[in-house]
Design a protein around this motif. Structure first.
Motif, short mmCIF file in Angstrom:
data_model
loop_
_atom_site.label_atom_id
_atom_site.label_comp_id
_atom_site.label_asym_id
_atom_site.label_seq_id
_atom_site.Cartn_x
_atom_site.Cartn_y
_atom_site.Cartn_z
N SER A 227 0.81 -1.22 0.00
CA SER A 227 0.00 0.00 0.00
C SER A 227 0.85 1.27 0.00
O SER A 227 0.44 2.29 -0.56
CB SER A 227 -0.93 0.01 1.21
OG SER A 227 -0.18 -0.08 2.42
N GLU A 231 0.55 4.38 -2.60
CA GLU A 231 0.30 5.75 -2.17
C GLU A 231 1.34 6.72 -2.70
O GLU A 231 1.04 7.89 -2.96
CB GLU A 231 0.26 5.81 -0.65
CG GLU A 231 -0.96 5.10 -0.04
CD GLU A 231 -0.85 4.92 1.46
OE1 GLU A 231 0.13 5.45 2.04
OE2 GLU A 231 -1.72 4.27 2.04
N ASP A 236 -5.23 9.29 -5.31
CA ASP A 236 -6.07 8.72 -4.26
C ASP A 236 -7.28 7.99 -4.82
O ASP A 236 -7.69 6.94 -4.31
CB ASP A 236 -6.53 9.84 -3.31
CG ASP A 236 -5.38 10.44 -2.53
OD1 ASP A 236 -4.34 9.77 -2.41
OD2 ASP A 236 -5.50 11.58 -2.05
N GLU A 237 -7.89 8.55 -5.85
CA GLU A 237 -9.08 7.94 -6.44
C GLU A 237 -8.79 6.53 -6.95
O GLU A 237 -9.60 5.60 -6.78
CB GLU A 237 -9.57 8.82 -7.59
CG GLU A 237 -10.78 8.29 -8.33
CD GLU A 237 -11.18 9.19 -9.49
OE1 GLU A 237 -11.79 8.68 -10.44
OE2 GLU A 237 -10.86 10.40 -9.45
N ILE A 239 -6.22 4.58 -5.93
CA ILE A 239 -5.85 3.74 -4.79
C ILE A 239 -7.09 3.16 -4.11
O ILE A 239 -7.12 1.98 -3.74
CB ILE A 239 -5.01 4.55 -3.78
CG1 ILE A 239 -3.68 4.96 -4.41
CG2 ILE A 239 -4.78 3.75 -2.51
CD1 ILE A 239 -2.88 5.93 -3.56
N GLU A 240 -8.12 3.98 -3.96
CA GLU A 240 -9.33 3.51 -3.30
C GLU A 240 -9.99 2.37 -4.07
O GLU A 240 -10.46 1.40 -3.48
CB GLU A 240 -10.31 4.68 -3.15
CG GLU A 240 -11.54 4.36 -2.31
CD GLU A 240 -11.19 3.91 -0.90
OE1 GLU A 240 -11.92 3.06 -0.36
OE2 GLU A 240 -10.18 4.42 -0.36
N LYS A 241 -9.99 2.45 -5.38
CA LYS A 241 -10.57 1.38 -6.20
C LYS A 241 -9.76 0.08 -6.05
O LYS A 241 -10.33 -1.01 -6.00
CB LYS A 241 -10.62 1.81 -7.66
CG LYS A 241 -11.61 2.92 -7.94
CD LYS A 241 -11.61 3.29 -9.43
CE LYS A 241 -12.62 4.40 -9.71
NZ LYS A 241 -12.64 4.79 -11.14
N LYS A 243 -7.98 -0.79 -3.41
CA LYS A 243 -8.22 -1.32 -2.07
C LYS A 243 -9.56 -2.06 -2.00
O LYS A 243 -9.67 -3.11 -1.35
CB LYS A 243 -8.19 -0.19 -1.04
CG LYS A 243 -6.79 0.37 -0.79
CD LYS A 243 -6.83 1.48 0.26
CE LYS A 243 -5.43 1.99 0.56
NZ LYS A 243 -5.45 3.08 1.58
N ILE A 244 -10.57 -1.52 -2.66
CA ILE A 244 -11.88 -2.19 -2.66
C ILE A 244 -11.78 -3.55 -3.34
O ILE A 244 -12.30 -4.55 -2.83
CB ILE A 244 -12.92 -1.29 -3.38
CG1 ILE A 244 -13.20 -0.03 -2.55
CG2 ILE A 244 -14.22 -2.07 -3.62
CD1 ILE A 244 -14.09 0.98 -3.25
N ARG A 246 -9.16 -5.40 -3.62
CA ARG A 246 -8.36 -6.30 -2.78
C ARG A 246 -9.17 -6.83 -1.60
O ARG A 246 -9.08 -8.01 -1.25
CB ARG A 246 -7.10 -5.58 -2.28
CG ARG A 246 -6.02 -5.45 -3.34
CD ARG A 246 -4.76 -4.81 -2.81
NE ARG A 246 -3.66 -4.94 -3.74
CZ ARG A 246 -2.43 -4.49 -3.53
NH1 ARG A 246 -2.14 -3.83 -2.41
NH2 ARG A 246 -1.48 -4.67 -4.44
N ARG A 247 -9.95 -5.95 -0.97
CA ARG A 247 -10.78 -6.39 0.16
C ARG A 247 -11.79 -7.44 -0.30
O ARG A 247 -11.99 -8.46 0.37
CB ARG A 247 -11.48 -5.19 0.79
CG ARG A 247 -10.60 -4.34 1.68
CD ARG A 247 -11.43 -3.44 2.58
NE ARG A 247 -12.20 -2.48 1.81
CZ ARG A 247 -11.78 -1.24 1.53
NH1 ARG A 247 -10.60 -0.83 1.97
NH2 ARG A 247 -12.55 -0.41 0.85
#
Length: 587
Positions: A227, A231, A236-237, A239-241, A243-244, A246-247
């Motif tokens: 991560s 970063e 940021d936009e 990175i958030e996608k 992370k989603i 990956r979760r």
């Protein structure tokens, strides 16, 4: 020149054209005969060739403006650029540019780009297409790497070059080229290493290429890129996608997987922020307040990747980090450092025991990583006299020498072995040797001195200063006690010895040349203005002979290492021109 809105039966320079192997093909109208479009093809091909002469023929310079790219002035014809690109049409309407000697408008490439970079070679390829409608092959010196077994189908230089072309095509509003280069980048995504997908994702985001963005995000989400690296390199936009994705992927694979401890992560982030602030004292305080260790925080990996070299030195100086530790991806600190290509950090890690032979999980050594990131243009470029050294070449040469040499202990202090009566003579000899190295091998000497902390000693601070500066060994400070003076001289001796030892370790051919010249009592030759006119003449003749020997040594080293498949680091810097007034202390 036809616009994309014209019928498909006509030959177009824009997105309705089909470009294959650098040539323009045409479509035939279902109702027309073959002779008409053939004449169009012949006429437009001739026009394309004629316009190309404006770029390639130096005797045909009718350009009326200049675009400065990487410090190089490229002559352009505003009427052609304006007719092919709405960006340039608007630019030439609104901005006249800065006037040159002949009142020609000048535009700086960096001022035209809101994001990204476009290099000189990439701009020439772009410009060629604008003028001719033909896409030239990518120049190998900037679109391949120097790894001897790489297919160059997805190495970082190949990707970076297409990324530059994409930026140019998008920003300068050439939609046909955007389509071409998007297909190339999509092809890279499936072949490239996960880290090399990052620059593709960045350009896709800035150029709003939704299909390319989606494929890059999916590829990166499935990778093991941490991560922190995301970063540092992505918006940021995006990175958030990632992370989603990956979760969701982790929950699908193992819904009972334990969550990451947020407190543990927070403490690690605080250590990283302290490193970003160059505050190693704060790092020590944070370590004392928690159970987190430097190795658990991968602090040395982080410093080698993102911090100033002095911070890496200070972290190593704490003696709390394993220099050969592997992070979650299986990379050692040296693997991370070579991706940055900073010679001082690489040499520092090697002197502290980093093993150059360690391989990543996919079988890459530090030198193979470095080679795969380096363009031939950068590796083979010659450093002009007095200019900054070629860092790409030095990094590779240092790593290759480390792979070839026999294991040896790190640099150790020997000043305690010197008897007091010999101290001043030893210091004078070493100062002459290092000063001579700085004149003939400036890049290599500078690197060795930085690692050995020799540049912080008073003698070297005064060596490059104006006449009368402090630092002379023979100067006496009446306020300095014998014990303080002895400590100062031993400290300087350690720095000088470390410099020489590092030079022998990483630049052995340079050291051999120095050994020979020191034996010939070369320092006396630097007093070229002393003595009678006949003595000065003899000194100058000998001086020229020695300069010739230096050049012969360079050629010999280069030939020997070429036979072994390696390259001499001594070619990274040209010997400085030694003026008659330059002097070295007389022994």
């Amino acid at each position: 020149m036809a616009n994309s809105s014209e019928p498909s039966s006509s030959l177009s320079f824009t997105s309705s054209s089909h470009i294959s192997n650098g040539s323009i093909s045409h479509n035939l109208s279902s109702s027309g005969s073959e002779s008409v479009p053939s004449l169009e093809v012949i006429s437009l091909s001739k026009l394309s060739s004629n316009l190309e002469q404006l770029l390639v023929d130096s005797g045909c310079d009718y350009s009326d403006a200049d675009i400065i790219v990487e410090g190089i002035s490229v002559g352009v014809h505003r009427c052609i650029l304006a007719s092919r690109s709405s960006f340039f049409r608007d630019l030439f309407k609104q901005k006249k540019g800065s006037s040159g000697k002949e009142s020609r408008p000048k535009y700086c490439m960096s001022d035209l780009l809101p994001y990204g970079d476009v290099g000189y070679e990439a701009f020439l390829v772009f410009l060629s297409y604008v003028y001719t409608g033909k896409l030239k092959p990518s120049p190998r010196e900037v679109s391949t790497c120097v790894h001897n077994v790489c297919a160059h189908d997805a190495c970082r230089p190949a990707i970076n070059f297409v990324v530059e072309l994409m930026y140019a095509s998008s920003i300068f509003q050439m939609p046909d080229l955007v389509s071409i280069f998007q297909r190339r980048l999509l092809n890279f995504v499936g072949k490239a290493l996960a880290d090399d997908v990052i620059p593709i994702l960045v350009v896709a985001f800035h150029c709003q290429l939704s299909q390319l963005i989606a494929q890059c995000i999916e590829r990166v989400a499935r990778s093991d890129i941490d991560s922190i690296s995301l970063e540092k390199g992505l918006p940021d936009e995006v990175i958030e996608k990632i992370k989603i994705l990956r979760r969701n992927s982790q929950q699908d694979c193992d819904p009972n997987m334990p969550a990451v401890d947020p407190l543990h992560e927070k403490r690690i982030r605080r250590i990283h922020k302290a490193l970003d602030s160059d505050d190693v004292e704060l790092v020590k305080l944070l370590l004392s307040e928690s159970a987190i260790t430097l190795d658990e925080a991968n602090a040395l990996h982080y410093a080698a990747a993102y911090c100033d070299p002095k911070v890496v030195t200070e972290v190593l100086g704490l003696g709390l980090a394993d220099v050969n530790l592997r992070n979650s991806r299986g990379y050692t600190v040296l693997h991370i450092a070579v991706m940055r290509k900073e010679p001082s950090i690489i040499v520092l890690l090697l002197t502290k025991g980093a093993r150059a032979s360690e391989l990543t999980s996919d079988g890459q050594s530090a030198v193979s990583i470095c080679r795969r990131l380096t363009r031939p243009k950068d590796y083979h470029s010659k450093t002009e006299q007095g200019q900054e050294a070629n860092k790409d070449r030095i990094c590779i040469d240092v790593l290759e020498r480390e792979m070839r040499r026999n294991p040896m202990a790190g640099v150790t202090s020997i000043s305690s072995q010197i008897m007091p009566d010999d101290l001043h003579m030893k210091l004078l000899n070493l100062e002459n040797r290092v000063a001579f190295a700085r004149l003939l091998f400036p890049a290599e000497a500078k690197l060795a001195m930085v690692i050995a902390h020799a540049e912080t000693t008073s003698e070297f601070a005064g060596h490059s200063s104006s006449k009368g500066s402090s630092g002379n060994l023979m100067e006496v400070d009446l306020n300095e006690t014998p014990s303080v003076q002895n400590k100062r001289l031993h400290s300087r001796l350690d720095a000088l010895m470390n410099t020489v030892t590092l030079g022998r370790r990483y630049f052995p051919h340079c050291s051999e040349v120095l050994d020979k010249f020191i034996e010939d009592d070369l320092p006396d030759l630097f007093y070229l203005e002393t003595g009678t006119s006949d003595e000065q003449k003899i000194k100058r003749m000998r001086f020229m002979e020695l300069k010739e020997e230096v050049h012969k040594a360079f050629n010999k080293d280069k030939a020997e290492l070429n036979l072994s498949g390696l390259s001499s680091s001594s070619s990274t810097s040209s010997p400085k021109k030694l003026g008659a007034t330059q002097k070295v202390r007389k022994l």
